[in-house]
Design a protein around this motif. Structure first.
Motif, short mmCIF file in Angstrom:
data_model
loop_
_atom_site.label_atom_id
_atom_site.label_comp_id
_atom_site.label_asym_id
_atom_site.label_seq_id
_atom_site.Cartn_x
_atom_site.Cartn_y
_atom_site.Cartn_z
N PRO A 179 0.83 -1.20 0.00
CA PRO A 179 0.00 0.00 0.00
C PRO A 179 0.87 1.26 0.00
CG PRO A 179 0.16 -0.84 2.23
CD PRO A 179 0.87 -1.83 1.33
N ALA A 201 0.99 3.61 1.96
CA ALA A 201 1.48 3.94 3.30
C ALA A 201 2.84 3.31 3.58
CB ALA A 201 0.48 3.48 4.35
N GLU A 242 -0.78 -7.46 12.71
CA GLU A 242 -2.01 -7.62 11.94
C GLU A 242 -2.22 -9.08 11.53
OE1 GLU A 242 -5.52 -7.43 9.81
OE2 GLU A 242 -4.75 -6.36 11.55
N ASP A 280 -6.90 -6.69 7.47
CA ASP A 280 -7.51 -5.36 7.58
C ASP A 280 -6.53 -4.32 7.05
OD1 ASP A 280 -8.64 -2.94 8.30
OD2 ASP A 280 -9.24 -3.61 10.30
N GLY A 281 -6.63 -4.06 5.75
CA GLY A 281 -5.72 -3.12 5.10
C GLY A 281 -5.81 -1.71 5.64
N GLU A 282 -7.01 -1.28 6.00
CA GLU A 282 -7.17 0.08 6.54
C GLU A 282 -6.45 0.21 7.88
OE1 GLU A 282 -11.14 1.64 6.66
OE2 GLU A 282 -11.59 0.87 4.66
N TRP A 283 -6.62 -0.78 8.77
CA TRP A 283 -5.93 -0.75 10.06
C TRP A 283 -4.42 -0.76 9.82
CZ3 TRP A 283 -2.13 -3.47 12.34
CH2 TRP A 283 -1.86 -3.16 13.68
N TYR A 284 -3.98 -1.63 8.92
CA TYR A 284 -2.56 -1.77 8.63
C TYR A 284 -1.95 -0.44 8.18
CZ TYR A 284 1.71 -3.51 6.40
OH TYR A 284 3.01 -3.71 6.01
N GLU A 285 -2.63 0.23 7.26
CA GLU A 285 -2.11 1.52 6.79
C GLU A 285 -2.08 2.56 7.90
OE1 GLU A 285 -2.56 3.09 2.91
OE2 GLU A 285 -3.65 1.32 2.21
N ARG A 286 -3.13 2.60 8.72
CA ARG A 286 -3.15 3.54 9.86
C ARG A 286 -2.01 3.24 10.82
NH1 ARG A 286 -8.55 2.48 9.93
NH2 ARG A 286 -8.37 1.27 11.85
N ARG A 306 1.31 4.39 9.37
CA ARG A 306 1.44 5.86 9.43
C ARG A 306 1.69 6.36 10.85
NH1 ARG A 306 0.40 8.03 4.47
NH2 ARG A 306 -0.80 6.77 3.03
#
Length: 92
Positions: A30, A32, A61, A73-79, A82
């Motif tokens: 991603p 991120a 994760e 959970d790609g959204e959690w991973y990117e957050r 960051r």
């Protein structure tokens, strides 16, 4: 002798996670991953240290995914990427 096997498995797992992080940075997927690598480089972290921090987030994760029997959970991973150098709560 069991300790040698455990150490070998742990080293292999870490190397595998770091390779995955390097692939993410190279592929910019991603986004991120590369952004986090660049940010941490700019603030003075060494390459090896950055890769280890990012690998810890990925391992966290994957562990959560396996425990909950759910998809990645790609959204959690990117957050979480960051947020580095701050690690996810139960990793700190």
């Amino acid at each position: 002798m069991t300790d040698d096997i455990d150490d070998g498995e742990e080293a292999f797992a870490e190397a595998t996670l770091i390779q995955a992080i390097e692939n993410q940075i190279e592929a910019d997927s991603p986004p991120a991953a590369r952004a986090t690598f660049n940010k941490l480089t700019l603030v003075g972290y060494e390459r090896e240290e950055i890769l280890q921090l990012m690998a810890l987030v990925l391992a966290h994760e994957i562990d959560a995914m396996l425990k909950a029997d759910r998809a990645f959970d790609g959204e959690w991973y990117e957050r979480a990427l960051r947020a580095l150098p701050d690690l996810p709560e139960d990793q700190a």
